[in-house]
Every structure is written in structure tokens, then in C-alpha cells.
Motif scaffolding. Structure first.
Motif, PDB file in Angstrom:
ATOM      1  N   LEU A  39      26.500 -42.873 -55.422  1.00  0.00           N
ATOM      2  CA  LEU A  39      26.839 -42.660 -54.013  1.00  0.00           C
ATOM      3  C   LEU A  39      25.740 -43.175 -53.097  1.00  0.00           C
ATOM      4  CD1 LEU A  39      28.747 -41.411 -51.859  1.00  0.00           C
ATOM      5  CD2 LEU A  39      27.385 -39.318 -52.058  1.00  0.00           C
ATOM      6  N   TYR A 126      23.526 -36.263 -50.366  1.00  0.00           N
ATOM      7  CA  TYR A 126      24.780 -35.574 -50.672  1.00  0.00           C
ATOM      8  C   TYR A 126      24.947 -34.393 -49.720  1.00  0.00           C
ATOM      9  CZ  TYR A 126      25.251 -38.085 -55.094  1.00  0.00           C
ATOM     10  OH  TYR A 126      25.402 -39.063 -56.048  1.00  0.00           O
ATOM     11  N   HIS A 128      28.071 -31.114 -48.448  1.00  0.00           N
ATOM     12  CA  HIS A 128      29.311 -30.416 -48.791  1.00  0.00           C
ATOM     13  C   HIS A 128      30.009 -29.927 -47.528  1.00  0.00           C
ATOM     14  CE1 HIS A 128      26.643 -26.903 -48.458  1.00  0.00           C
ATOM     15  NE2 HIS A 128      25.869 -27.514 -49.343  1.00  0.00           N
ATOM     16  N   ARG A 132      36.084 -33.209 -49.628  1.00  0.00           N
ATOM     17  CA  ARG A 132      35.962 -34.295 -50.609  1.00  0.00           C
ATOM     18  C   ARG A 132      34.507 -34.470 -51.047  1.00  0.00           C
ATOM     19  NH1 ARG A 132      36.541 -39.810 -47.905  1.00  0.00           N
ATOM     20  NH2 ARG A 132      34.790 -38.772 -47.071  1.00  0.00           N
ATOM     21  N   ASP A 133      33.581 -34.386 -50.079  1.00  0.00           N
ATOM     22  CA  ASP A 133      32.158 -34.516 -50.397  1.00  0.00           C
ATOM     23  C   ASP A 133      31.665 -33.315 -51.206  1.00  0.00           C
ATOM     24  OD1 ASP A 133      32.133 -36.914 -48.974  1.00  0.00           O
ATOM     25  OD2 ASP A 133      31.465 -35.948 -47.118  1.00  0.00           O
ATOM     26  N   ARG A 136      32.688 -33.713 -54.818  1.00  0.00           N
ATOM     27  CA  ARG A 136      31.862 -34.694 -55.527  1.00  0.00           C
ATOM     28  C   ARG A 136      30.491 -34.104 -55.857  1.00  0.00           C
ATOM     29  NH1 ARG A 136      31.292 -41.003 -54.031  1.00  0.00           N
ATOM     30  NH2 ARG A 136      30.161 -41.599 -55.902  1.00  0.00           N
TER      31      ARG A 136
END
Length: 157
Positions: A39, A126, A128, A132-133, A136
Motif C-alpha cells: 500500500l 495505514y 481505519h 475499506r481501509d 485492509r
């Protein structure tokens, strides 16, 4: 290629169960998982990880997030520079970590490993916020922990 890690560990509070070598091992696992996931493109990471008590944790959460309580982990992500180095600061509040592990009936080291990995992933970009994030990020955390024989932290015990 395995990303290089420069990790500074600071102890604002002593916690013998969380020595530098252990925190480093968990951070390295998170880096390897993120590199494989792809990512975020990075070749190295320069991170600091600070263990704090409740007062410092509360102050930092209040000053930087506007929330007047100590939280388990705070991450300050600074992005990836043109040379591919990701930078970030991670703060873990030990009393919150200990309390959560007890309340959730988890081994302290398993919970600490999860929060370290969670913080490192945040430092790499990253998040949240979107479902969707979150999916992942949680999948990467779960897979990284599973490789360490630690149960899925998102499944109630």
C-alpha cells in the motif's frame, strides 16, 4: 527487499516485560508485512516508540487529538520522504495497555504486540477511518500476528 528499520525506544515509564529487542522484533514484523502488502512504497523506516504512563498519555492525547483521556496508542505519521524513508513517532500508554489486556482477557505480550504493530502501520500511512481501509489494516495486523502465533485481536475471547 526487506525494509531497513531505525528504531528509537524511549521509556517514560519502566516496563520490564517490554524490552527494546521485543519491541523491535514486533516493529520489524509490521514493516515486513507492510512492505509485502505494498500500500505504501518505502525502503526504510525511522521510528520512535515511547512507553508512557497515564499522565503523559492523557496529556498527549488531549494536546494532539483534543481527547482528555489516556489512550492505548498514539501515532504521529510524518510520511515518506523522496528517498523512500517513512518516519513516525508511536506512543504507547502502558497502564492502558495493561488494563485493556486484563479486561479483554488477553496475554499482556499479545496485546502489546498488536498495539505495536498497529502503531507501526499507522506510522506507515495505514488508517481505519473508512471501512475499506480498516478492513485492509485489520487483515494485515491479523496476518502478522497469526505468523507470530497470536490470536486475532478483533475476535472476542
Amino acid at each position: 527487499m526487506k525494509p531497513e528499520l531505525s528504531l528509537s525506544v524511549q521509556y517514560g515509564i519502566e516496563e520490564a516485560r517490554l524490552p527494546r529487542w521485543r519491541l523491535r522484533r514486533w516493529a520489524e514484523r509490521a514493516l515486513a508485512g507492510a512492505a509485502e502488502d505494498g500500500l505504501v512504497e518505502f525502503s526504510a523506516a525511522e521510528l520512535s516508540l515511547r512507553l508512557v504512563g497515564a499522565a503523559e498519555g492523557r496529556r498527549l492525547n488531549r494536546d494532539f487529538r483534543g481527547r482528555d483521556y489516556a489512550t492505548n496508542v498514539l501515532t504521529f505519521e510524518y510520511g515518506v520522504d523522496p528517498l523512500g524513508v517513512a518516519r513516525g513517532d508511536i506512543v504507547m500508554c502502558v497502564p492502558v495497555l495493561v488494563r485493556e489486556a486484563r479486561e479483554q482477557r488477553k496475554a499482556l505480550l499479545d496485546h502489546a504486540a498488536h498495539l505495536t504493530i498497529h502503531g507501526v502501520l499507522h506510522a506507515l500511512g495505514y488508517d481505519h477511518i473508512k471501512a475499506r481501509d480498516a478492513k485492509r489494516m485489520e487483515a494485515l495486523e491479523t496476518a502478522t500476528l497469526a505468523a507470530m502465533r497470536i490470536a486475532d485481536p478483533y475476535v472476542a475471547a
